[in-house]
Write a protein that holds these residues in place. Structure first.
Motif, PDB file in Angstrom:
ATOM      1  N   ALA A  55       0.839  -1.069  -0.099  1.00 40.27           N
ATOM      2  CA  ALA A  55      -0.076  -0.113   0.017  1.00 40.27           C
ATOM      3  C   ALA A  55       0.943   1.274  -0.095  1.00 40.27           C
ATOM      4  CB  ALA A  55      -0.899  -0.028   1.274  1.00 40.27           C
ATOM      5  N   PRO A  56       0.347   2.253  -0.691  1.00 37.99           N
ATOM      6  CA  PRO A  56       1.177   3.480  -0.583  1.00 37.99           C
ATOM      7  C   PRO A  56       1.209   4.128   0.947  1.00 37.99           C
ATOM      8  CG  PRO A  56      -1.103   3.893  -1.665  1.00 37.99           C
ATOM      9  CD  PRO A  56      -0.693   2.411  -1.422  1.00 37.99           C
ATOM     10  N   LYS A  57       2.432   4.602   1.190  1.00 40.77           N
ATOM     11  CA  LYS A  57       2.647   5.302   2.416  1.00 40.77           C
ATOM     12  C   LYS A  57       2.116   6.861   2.160  1.00 40.77           C
ATOM     13  CE  LYS A  57       4.442   1.486   3.885  1.00 40.77           C
ATOM     14  NZ  LYS A  57       4.421   0.901   2.664  1.00 40.77           N
ATOM     15  N   GLU A 400      -8.017   6.101  13.538  1.00 34.86           N
ATOM     16  CA  GLU A 400      -7.989   5.163  12.464  1.00 34.86           C
ATOM     17  C   GLU A 400      -7.444   5.805  11.110  1.00 34.86           C
ATOM     18  OE1 GLU A 400     -10.975   4.019  15.141  1.00 34.86           O
ATOM     19  OE2 GLU A 400     -10.688   5.857  14.295  1.00 34.86           O
ATOM     20  N   LEU A 401      -7.856   7.273  11.036  1.00 40.15           N
ATOM     21  CA  LEU A 401      -7.158   8.216  10.068  1.00 40.15           C
ATOM     22  C   LEU A 401      -5.638   8.467  10.501  1.00 40.15           C
ATOM     23  CD1 LEU A 401      -8.186   9.670   7.505  1.00 40.15           C
ATOM     24  CD2 LEU A 401      -8.747  11.373   8.768  1.00 40.15           C
ATOM     25  N   PRO A 406       1.195   7.531   7.812  1.00 39.41           N
ATOM     26  CA  PRO A 406       2.242   7.002   8.588  1.00 39.41           C
ATOM     27  C   PRO A 406       3.183   8.119   8.424  1.00 39.41           C
ATOM     28  CG  PRO A 406       2.187   5.772   6.633  1.00 39.41           C
ATOM     29  CD  PRO A 406       0.682   6.556   6.849  1.00 39.41           C
ATOM     30  N   LEU A 407       3.278   8.733   7.274  1.00 36.30           N
ATOM     31  CA  LEU A 407       4.536   9.502   7.175  1.00 36.30           C
ATOM     32  C   LEU A 407       4.186  11.129   7.560  1.00 36.30           C
ATOM     33  CD1 LEU A 407       6.213   8.452   3.726  1.00 36.30           C
ATOM     34  CD2 LEU A 407       6.624   7.699   6.029  1.00 36.30           C
ATOM     35  N   ARG A 408       4.722  11.898   8.571  1.00 33.52           N
ATOM     36  CA  ARG A 408       4.532  13.197   8.911  1.00 33.52           C
ATOM     37  C   ARG A 408       5.636  14.025   8.596  1.00 33.52           C
ATOM     38  NH1 ARG A 408       0.981  12.619  14.478  1.00 33.52           N
ATOM     39  NH2 ARG A 408      -0.685  11.160  13.655  1.00 33.52           N
ATOM     40  N   VAL A 409       5.556  15.211   7.988  1.00 36.81           N
ATOM     41  CA  VAL A 409       6.656  16.014   7.736  1.00 36.81           C
ATOM     42  C   VAL A 409       6.254  17.300   8.114  1.00 36.81           C
ATOM     43  CG1 VAL A 409       7.933  17.019   5.849  1.00 36.81           C
ATOM     44  CG2 VAL A 409       6.937  14.555   5.602  1.00 36.81           C
TER      45      VAL A 409
END
Length: 522
Positions: A55-57, A400-401, A406-409
């Motif tokens: 799945a895409p990150k 859930e959202l 998962p990637l936070r910038v």
């Protein structure tokens, strides 16, 4: 180099280099999106059974307004040639309430992908379309000179065939509502349409080709001579047409007209489905055509588009568009922080906040959404969400959202150094934009290095004292700086104007000295 080859050759470093041409700073965000894009390229090279499990990150960008969040996503999509859509989370409401439902973003992405693929395929056949459009224009300029009528003589003499004159026309007549007599009960919304029945003219029976008198040799010779003259004249007209001698001459052309759909609201959304159904019905019956008198220049554009559309396979366009949307599509959800306010701070249940989050969740996780081009699976669409989070925080999103991003910038605020680079380094830098704009009025604009530095310092100072709106501050400052020059440009040209630090101070001194006046600069 084809689109696929170009995409395969994009390494993360090369992606960052390309983004640096348009976006200053924000190295962490650039690296994150570069890796996300490269992972999509790697995934497509895997075996199908493995590919489906990856799945895409999805990425969550956090930072103040005007620091480049949207621009990074837009440039990334353009670089990869991917279908791209930017939406605002605040425009959606929970399913069951008046407003747009979140599934409409997938339909809009599919529409964008369809137009992208359609344009690519039309460009591929443009040369053939131009030739066919040229023949169609010659038929209009010199009726009877084309070969279509001669090739159709046999079919026109076939008395067993019926001739359809015109096509059925669908005309929307308005909307209606039906219920079971219970005011509070469920109701059904619909649209009434009127179908115009075509006129069918049948040829009289009893006559056949054998009943017609055979032409004599003299008549055949005269006919051949007439055709030769028409062909010669047609070629002369073709040469003149290519030389542009007929551009202002008018011709009468049948133009496809879009059937206007009645506007009405529906409870819980669903307007897209009804509109799609009505469009499909209209397409079956050929839509509506209108005769228009147009100059040759405009008629050529219309004919090229129509011929290009005939030359492409609509089913192949749909198939390729759906594949691209599902495998490489990107949806950028802006203002995600505005729907992240929890109920205790937002005044209770809000259908445009937590309700939207719950509806977005299955779309981001992977759902099949019905569109007018068929079902679209969002399992491998890349979602990039962004928000300032100055009132709320990412942890205010439902758990859930949060897990689906998962990637936070975190993007950094811009200061004087970044503003200085924004004004000069990018390919579309602000200084270059205004210089090119005024050059169209024959006014040469030149910024000295000192004046650029002064503008950058001024933008950083105003952002620190007023609202921090990032690089957008530069736009309003430049407009204020060059307002008089832009207004007087047609009257003072040709001219050369040099922007110096003194000029900057003179134009902006009132705002610098008076804090209250600064409120009127965005």
């Amino acid at each position: 180099m084809t689109r696929k080859e170009n995409l395969d050759n994009l390494t993360p470093k090369e992606i960052v280099v390309e983004l640096n041409k348009y976006i200053i700073g924000q190295d962490k965000a650039k690296r994150a999106v570069a890796v996300a894009l490269r992972n999509r390229i790697r995934r497509l090279k895997l075996e199908p059974e493995i590919r489906e499990d990856i799945a895409p990150k999805n990425i969550l960008m956090i930072g103040p307004t005007g620091v480049g969040k949207t621009e990074i996503a837009r440039r990334l999509a353009k670089l990869a040639g991917s279908p791209f859509l930017k939406v605002e989370a605040t425009k959606y409401t929970e399913v069951g309430y008046v407003g747009r439902d979140v599934e409409s973003m997938v339909r809009d992405l599919m529409a964008a992908g369809y137009q992208m693929v359609k344009q690519e395929m039309q460009d591929a056949v443009k040369e053939d379309a131009m030739k066919r459009a040229e023949d169609a224009l010659l038929d209009l300029l010199l009726p009877g000179s084309g070969g279509k009528k001669r090739r159709g003589d046999k079919s026109r003499n076939d008395d067993d065939k019926s001739v359809m004159e015109g096509k059925p026309v669908i005309t929307p007549m308005g909307s209606f509502s039906i219920n079971n007599g219970d005011i509070d009960g469920p109701s059904v919304m619909g649209t009434a349409i009127q179908v115009g029945i075509p006129i069918v003219r049948k040829r009289s029976k009893g006559k056949s080709v054998s009943d017609q008198p055979n032409p004599t040799e003299k008549e055949k010779a005269a006919s051949a001579e007439e055709r030769a003259k028409l062909d010669s004249t047609r070629e002369k007209f073709r040469t003149m047409l290519r030389e542009g001698k007929f551009e202002d001459k008018t011709v009468e052309l049948s133009v496809n007209q879009d059937i206007p759909m009645p506007s009405f609201g529906l409870m819980g959304g669903g307007f897209e489905e009804i509109e799609s159904s009505l469009s499909g019905i209209a397409g079956i019956f050929g839509g509506n055509k209108k005769r228009k008198v147009l100059p040759v220049k405009r008629a050529r554009e219309i004919l090229i588009n129509e011929e290009a559309e005939k030359l492409i396979d609509a089913d192949r366009v749909t198939e390729e568009a759906r594949r691209r949307v599902q495998e490489t599509g990107i949806i950028f959800i802006d203002e995600i922080d505005k729907v992240a306010v929890k109920g205790d701070r937002g005044g209770g249940h809000d259908v445009s906040r937590e309700g939207v989050q719950r509806d977005i969740l299955p779309i981001v996780e992977g759902a099949v959404v019905n569109t007018k081009w068929g079902p679209v699976d969002t399992s491998h669409v890349l979602f990039i969400a962004a928000g300032a989070f100055n009132i709320s925080k990412p942890s205010d999103l439902i758990p859930e959202l949060q897990g689906r991003f998962p990637l936070r910038v975190e993007l950094e605020s811009l200061g004087k150094a970044e503003f200085l680079r924004i004004l000069t380094e990018p390919k579309n830098s602000l200084a270059k934009q205004y210089t090119d704009l005024l050059a169209t009025e024959n006014v040469e604009l030149e910024f000295t290095p000192e004046s650029i530095e002064r503008l950058a310092a001024f933008a950083a100072d105003v952002n620190s004292r007023l609202e921090n709106i990032g690089a957008r501050r530069l736009h309003t400052i430049m407009e204020t700086l060059l307002e008089n020059i832009s207004f007087d440009a047609p009257d003072i040209s040709p001219a050369k104007i040099t922007i110096t630090p003194d000029f900057v101070d003179e134009r902006l001194k009132d705002i610098t000295q008076d804090q209250d006046l600064g409120r009127y600069i965005l």
